[in-house]
Enzyme design. Structure first.
Site, mmCIF file in Angstrom:
data_model
loop_
_atom_site.group_PDB
_atom_site.id
_atom_site.type_symbol
_atom_site.label_atom_id
_atom_site.label_comp_id
_atom_site.label_asym_id
_atom_site.label_seq_id
_atom_site.Cartn_x
_atom_site.Cartn_y
_atom_site.Cartn_z
ATOM 1 N N LYS A 26 -79.360 -55.271 -38.776
ATOM 2 C CA LYS A 26 -79.973 -55.904 -37.613
ATOM 3 C C LYS A 26 -81.105 -55.076 -37.013
ATOM 4 C CE LYS A 26 -75.778 -58.492 -36.586
ATOM 5 N NZ LYS A 26 -75.194 -58.176 -37.918
ATOM 6 N N THR A 64 -63.066 -43.103 -33.649
ATOM 7 C CA THR A 64 -61.885 -43.969 -33.638
ATOM 8 C C THR A 64 -62.216 -45.408 -34.015
ATOM 9 O OG1 THR A 64 -62.182 -44.317 -31.253
ATOM 10 C CG2 THR A 64 -60.642 -42.581 -31.926
ATOM 11 N N GLY A 65 -63.463 -45.681 -34.377
ATOM 12 C CA GLY A 65 -63.836 -47.012 -34.838
ATOM 13 C C GLY A 65 -63.415 -47.227 -36.286
ATOM 14 N N GLU A 109 -78.785 -64.069 -32.952
ATOM 15 C CA GLU A 109 -78.391 -64.074 -34.352
ATOM 16 C C GLU A 109 -79.500 -64.581 -35.267
ATOM 17 O OE1 GLU A 109 -73.710 -64.411 -35.239
ATOM 18 O OE2 GLU A 109 -74.654 -66.296 -34.635
ATOM 19 N N SER A 143 -64.802 -39.552 -29.275
ATOM 20 C CA SER A 143 -64.919 -40.935 -28.810
ATOM 21 C C SER A 143 -64.472 -41.013 -27.362
ATOM 22 C CB SER A 143 -64.084 -41.891 -29.676
ATOM 23 O OG SER A 143 -62.706 -41.750 -29.404
ATOM 24 N N ARG A 197 -75.231 -67.890 -32.249
ATOM 25 C CA ARG A 197 -75.106 -67.232 -30.958
ATOM 26 C C ARG A 197 -76.435 -66.585 -30.569
ATOM 27 N NH1 ARG A 197 -70.175 -63.289 -32.059
ATOM 28 N NH2 ARG A 197 -71.562 -62.831 -33.828
ATOM 29 N N ASN A 208 -72.887 -56.137 -43.129
ATOM 30 C CA ASN A 208 -71.569 -56.284 -42.523
ATOM 31 C C ASN A 208 -70.521 -55.483 -43.282
ATOM 32 O OD1 ASN A 208 -72.912 -58.125 -40.932
ATOM 33 N ND2 ASN A 208 -71.335 -59.696 -41.087
ATOM 34 N N ASP A 248 -68.316 -39.159 -24.312
ATOM 35 C CA ASP A 248 -69.233 -40.290 -24.441
ATOM 36 C C ASP A 248 -70.593 -39.753 -24.858
ATOM 37 O OD1 ASP A 248 -70.935 -42.545 -24.004
ATOM 38 O OD2 ASP A 248 -69.516 -43.327 -22.531
ATOM 39 N N GLU A 295 -59.387 -43.209 -24.894
ATOM 40 C CA GLU A 295 -58.207 -42.351 -25.014
ATOM 41 C C GLU A 295 -57.052 -43.048 -25.730
ATOM 42 O OE1 GLU A 295 -55.866 -41.611 -21.457
ATOM 43 O OE2 GLU A 295 -57.226 -42.898 -20.317
#
Length: 336
Positions: free
Chosen positions: A131, A13-14, A257, A38, A254, A171, A65, A41
């Site tokens: 990353k 669902t991402g 990073e 996922s 941040r 990204n 999960d 719900e």
């Protein structure tokens, strides 16, 4: 290869999971089943509204999960291909909640591997991130560990024909929590906060990420880590493209990073091959012949010391190209 096959997407669902779902259903209507796995719900409910059962009888929504191996085993029964997209990915949140990040990104990855072995899955593609290359934050470190687990899984499969591979990219334009949606949401305030004016990132569209996953699913021999050849952008150019009249105060980077992201280090160069559209970092040990791989894909070895990072890239997006890409891939109402 997808006719009458069943596919499961963790983290389905991402942003990328939904893009994969749309792509698979559009291009491979003869698949047997597509399982969206996922833990949210509400996201599953909202996504199910877009795919009513009478029109898409092959799609299933499965709450679960990746931390729960038993649930994964149940979900994977009868599954042929797995795309592992579930992850805890926000860098500052991972820095503040390290144990939770490890549970999902490391133990969850191993649970996926174990469940695949136990249920007869044929092919697995795990999603990585830039990353994970020379990581300096916990998120990157957990994803590097995940990459290593999936690649090493090929060494313990014995006679099992299953193939594990990894895709690593920068990204994803417009994905949840990324900088472009953030800037778009802040444009009306007249202020776009800039972490560091020198910051650069690799840029790939959702469809570019989807196509790379499908390429790995269809062509991986087992153990490859695929890296796309994609352009970089400067954070200041993104801000200028979205809010040319906005103030752009510098607020500092941040926790965790980098100024520039990497996807291939000089140490990786000893195992990296150019496949044309992609690079592939090959495993140090593999069950197939390197000569056969080179001949099959027309692969050429990169020079020793080669490295691929966003700050030294040879291909760049401009302010104008970013405006066009944002309208095409993120927000059709965005004014150019």
């Amino acid at each position: 290869m997808f006719t009458d096959k069943s596919i499961l997407i963790t983290g389905g669902t991402g942003s990328l999971g939904k893009a994969l779902t749309n792509y698979i259903l559009d291009n491979y209507p003869t698949i047997k089943r597509l399982v969206i796995f996922s833990r949210d719900e509400q996201k599953q409910y909202q996504m199910a509204l877009d795919y009513p059962h009478d029109q898409y009888p092959m799609i299933r929504f499965f709450i679960g999960d990746v931390r729960d191996k038993e649930r994964l085993i149940r979900a994977m029964k009868g599954i042929d291909y797995v795309i592992h997209a579930a992850a805890m990915k926000h860098v500052p949140i991972a820095e503040y909640n390290p144990d939770e990040c490890i549970k999902t990104n490391v133990y969850g990855a191993q649970n996926v591997i174990d469940a695949c072995f136990m249920t007869g899955v044929e092919r697995v593609v795990a999603l990585s991130t830039d990353k994970a290359c020379a990581p300096i934050n916990l998120y990157g470190a957990t994803k590097l560990t995940s990459d290593k687990l999936f690649i090493a899984a090929n060494n313990i499969k014995g006679d099992n024909p299953i193939r594990f591979s990894v895709v690593r990219y920068g990204n994803v334009m417009g994905s949840n929590g990324s900088v472009i949606p953030f800037f778009l949401s802040r444009k009306a305030t007249g202020i776009l906060p800039i972490t560091d004016p020198q910051m650069t990132r690799f840029n790939i569209s959702l469809i570019g990420g989807v196509e790379m996953v499908m390429h790995a699913l269809q062509h991986a021999w087992g153990g490859e880590l695929f890296v796309p050849k994609i352009p970089s952008y400067r954070i200041m150019d993104v801000a200028e493209a979205i809010g040319p009249d906005c103030e752009k105060p510098f607020v500092g980077i941040r926790p965790g990073e980098k100024i520039h992201e990497e996807m291939i280090t000089s140490s990786d160069s000893y195992f990296t091959y150019d496949l044309g559209k992609y690079y592939a970092i090959l495993p140090a040990t593999h069950k197939w012949k390197l000569e056969d791989f080179i001949q099959e894909f027309g692969a050429t070895k990169v020079k020793e010391g080669f490295q691929y990072n966003s700050g030294e890239n040879t291909e760049w997006e401009s302010v104008e190209s970013m405006r066009k890409l944002i309208q095409e891939h993120v927000d059709t109402s965005f004014h150019i």
